[in-house]
Enzyme design. Structure first.
Site, mmCIF file in Angstrom:
data_model
loop_
_atom_site.group_PDB
_atom_site.id
_atom_site.type_symbol
_atom_site.label_atom_id
_atom_site.label_comp_id
_atom_site.label_asym_id
_atom_site.label_seq_id
_atom_site.Cartn_x
_atom_site.Cartn_y
_atom_site.Cartn_z
ATOM 1 N N ARG A 33 -18.041 0.490 6.301
ATOM 2 C CA ARG A 33 -17.461 0.487 7.641
ATOM 3 C C ARG A 33 -18.345 1.194 8.660
ATOM 4 N NH1 ARG A 33 -11.814 -0.517 7.598
ATOM 5 N NH2 ARG A 33 -11.520 0.819 9.404
ATOM 6 N N LYS A 557 -27.892 -11.313 14.324
ATOM 7 C CA LYS A 557 -28.199 -10.833 12.971
ATOM 8 C C LYS A 557 -29.519 -10.057 12.955
ATOM 9 C CE LYS A 557 -24.671 -11.620 11.180
ATOM 10 N NZ LYS A 557 -24.138 -11.653 12.441
ATOM 11 N N LYS A 676 -18.321 -1.884 10.527
ATOM 12 C CA LYS A 676 -17.838 -3.203 10.125
ATOM 13 C C LYS A 676 -16.642 -3.640 10.950
ATOM 14 C CE LYS A 676 -17.527 -6.909 7.618
ATOM 15 N NZ LYS A 676 -18.501 -7.993 7.840
#
Length: 681
Positions: A33, A557, A676
């Site tokens: 996370r 990304k 996350k």
């Protein structure tokens, strides 16, 4: 963002070292996370002067391993001592107020005696006002955080209760009523040994239950403050049975509190998801859930005890170097899971059970709005053109934060889709409540059963991608993409003029897993490309039509995990500014598939090459024409129907970002400064 894990063992003797290991393992399950420090609070030695155990805090900057090493250094912890009943709380912090440091790490305390200790996910927006009040009452603050005001506020309420006897949950309920913002809290106190209270508003929190006894009911009734009597319903126990009862003979039981089911799945699959403003309390081994007041639609409110279908192996890396790599290579299977039971290729039928009862209302809508953030926004953008074609309705795709900033007009005959992998994204959730308040129909598209978005929407689609641990979303993107494509196919199922188009899409959906496997064979070639690009500072990605969203997602990304500046550009805008960046030193990735924009993309490719550009071409493997342009790097993917090409063309970009990050020595699963699940604005 941040991670909460707490554990309570009741009448079940556990050594302190066992409890600490369990707490640390829970934090490790939450590492994905994103965080920068960690801490735990456990019971220490008995304080004879107060007749209760001290609460011991251990906090450290850095990874959970650093915290584990710091715990091992503690000389005053009796690791082998057995504790029949004990509450331990643990936290991973993602800094928002104050730099990463032990003093700013959680748990935070009320005073030097640690009367109240708190772990917190979220942001308290009025903490300055509370802090100022408490400072005027003599409280001294030691950290820069917003969280520290909570344990001190609890102590203030406790010290000023007068002769009133307050239960722990009542004390917490009074204190959190003064808080503004978002929070999930787990609270431990010396005044209430063996008890824990948790509550949430805007941040996710769940309770796991493990007992040798079976649960007699699958619901936990909610107790309202206005209805409290001497005998209120709890999760108690009768001999050999765990049931909901006013009382019951005491038998051993364990409770787990976490911000994510991945932290509890190795211990239990029986969980209760808390709603906003629920206060869950465990006292004398009994769980009860409280709310301040009854809502109009809460005549017989209760919280369902769910059985998680998550498996431990799904959140393990297996033979892969990282979760991101594992999830990229899981996509042939994850797309099958997304379509399983929904796509009947032979009969040309698509069935989305979560939407079935609402399709007539959706078809009558004025327009469709897709509201999301980050990768989820890109998945909606990637399917917008197809959805406009198949539904013949206006389709708007909105970034949730901007949507809220503009106070966008919403009408009762709008249908609003909220796309979120976690189902907890703060901006998307706030946009949902905004649209709901204006009477629009709200539909959720999530990957998490029991998430807030899935509970607060009228209907929805679960994308069934499986747990996604890596911060950079990969398989959730392709599963969201397919879910939205299937929605478009459902919307036009009774239109004769669309049947040829539908059949072409359905046939290629069946082929998709094998085509993805073929694209994944490019991994070695892409690794060599990454080595050549290792020293580059910037990257441009260009495409148009169905592949513009692919460029945005690929650029995201690369930014997320390799920290290289990258920009997705609409190829049609090349002459309106971006062409000035093109020269012999600028790497450019161009997507040129045989679709409606093929000729225009060829023109853009020629313009780049005319400026000594170095295009890296992603094209179809049967397109000999465009491969003759002399590009040094060509990543060829199998041909597929135009609207699904974005699934195949994004995978080389996922692999490229992964290899760039690996070669640069970065942690691809936990990129710096990122989390996350973004549960705060």
């Amino acid at each position: 963002m941040c991670g909460i894990f707490a554990y309570l063992n009741f009448l079940l003797p556990r050594e302190r070292k066992y409890i600490l290991k369990l707490l640390l393992d829970g934090l490790r399950r939450l590492e994905y996370r994103g965080y920068d420090s960690a801490g735990v609070a456990i019971d220490g030695d008995m304080d004879a002067s107060r007749g209760s155990r001290k609460i011991q805090l251990v906090k450290q900057r850095g990874k959970v391993q650093a915290l584990s090493e710091e715990i091992d250094k503690q000389q005053d912890i009796a690791f082998d001592e057995q504790l029949s009943t004990h509450v331990g709380i643990a936290h991973t912090r993602w800094a928002t107020h104050g730099e990463p440091s032990p003093v700013n790490s959680h748990p935070h305390r009320s005073d030097s005696e640690n009367d109240f200790v708190v772990i917190h996910n979220g942001i308290i927006t009025n903490y300055r006002d509370i802090k100022q009040l408490l400072q005027s009452k003599g409280f001294r603050f030691e950290s820069e955080t917003d969280t520290e005001c909570i344990p001190k506020l609890l102590k203030y309420v406790y010290d000023n209760r007068g002769d009133e006897e307050l239960a722990f949950w009542q004390l917490v309920q009074r204190a959190v009523a003064q808080l503004e913002g978002s929070f999930a809290l787990a609270i431990k106190s010396r005044h209430f040994p063996g008890e824990v209270v948790c509550t949430r508003r805007g941040s996710p929190l769940l309770v796991g239950v493990r007992s040798a006894s079976e649960l007699k009911s699958d619901r936990v009734p909610v107790v309202y403050s206005c209805d409290v009597s001497d005998e209120h319903i709890q999760l108690g126990r009768h001999p050999g049975i765990t049931t909901y009862a006013p009382d019951g003979e005491q038998t051993p039981i364990e409770y787990f509190f976490a911000s994510d089911p991945s932290a509890v799945i190795e211990h239990t699959n029986r969980v209760i998801y808390l709603e906003d403003d629920d206060v869950a309390a465990v006292s004398d081994g009994c769980l009860s859930i409280h709310r301040h007041q009854r809502n109009e639609d809460d005549e017989a409110a209760s919280r369902i005890v769910l059985t998680l279908k998550l498996e431990l192996r799904q959140i393990m890396k297996g033979n892969f170097k990282s979760f991101m790599q594992k999830e990229i290579f899981e996509q042939p299977d994850s797309v099958v899971n997304t379509m399983r039971g929904r796509l009947n290729v032979e009969e040309g039928i698509v069935m989305l059970g979560g939407l079935r009862d609402h399709l007539s209302e959706i078809r009558r809508s004025r327009r469709l709005l897709f509201i999301a953030c980050g990768t989820s926004y890109h998945s909606a953008l990637a399917t917008r053109q197809l959805l406009e074609e198949l539904t013949e309705l206006p389709v708007m795709v909105e970034q949730a934060s901007d949507f809220l900033d503009r106070n966008t007009p919403i009408f009762r005959d709008d249908v609003c889709f909220f796309v979120s992998q976690s189902g907890e994204t703060a901006d998307t959730l706030m946009a949902l409540r905004y649209c709901k308040s204006r009477g629009a129909m709200c539909v959720g598209v999530t990957n998490t059963v029991g998430s807030t978005i899935s509970r607060e929407t009228v209907c929805g689609v679960h994308i069934n991608a499986g747990p996604e641990i890596g911060v950079a979303s990969t398989k959730a993107y392709t599963s969201q993409f397919i879910s939205l494509v299937m929605f478009g196919l459902v919307m036009c199922e009774d239109r004769l003029s669309f049947q040829t188009r539908r059949r072409a899409i359905i046939n290629d959906l069946r082929r998709l897993p094998d085509l993805i496997r073929k694209v994944l064979t490019l991994d070695g070639k892409i690794q060599e490309l990454a080595k050549e690009m290792l020293e580059e500072k910037s990257l441009l990605l260009m495409g148009r039509g169905y592949n513009f969203a692919t460029c945005l997602e690929g650029a995201l990304k690369v930014k997320e995990v390799s920290y290289m500046h990258s920009e997705g550009i609409m190829a049609g805008e090349l002459k309106h500014g971006p062409l000035a960046l093109v020269d012999s030193k600028m790497p450019v990735i161009m997507i040129c598939m045989r679709d409606g924009t093929y000729i225009k993309c060829q023109n853009a490719l020629q313009q780049v090459m005319a400026r000594d550009g170095r295009p890296i071409l992603i094209c179809q493997d049967d397109d000999a024409d465009i491969q003759r342009h002399g590009c040094r790097w060509i990543l060829a993917v199998p041909p597929i129907v135009d609207c699904l090409a974005g699934i195949l063309t994004v995978i080389p970009l996922q692999l490229l970002s992964f290899h760039l990050a690996q070669l640069r020595g970065f942690d691809v699963d936990c990129p710096r400064n990122l989390a996350k699940s973004v549960t705060v604005e």
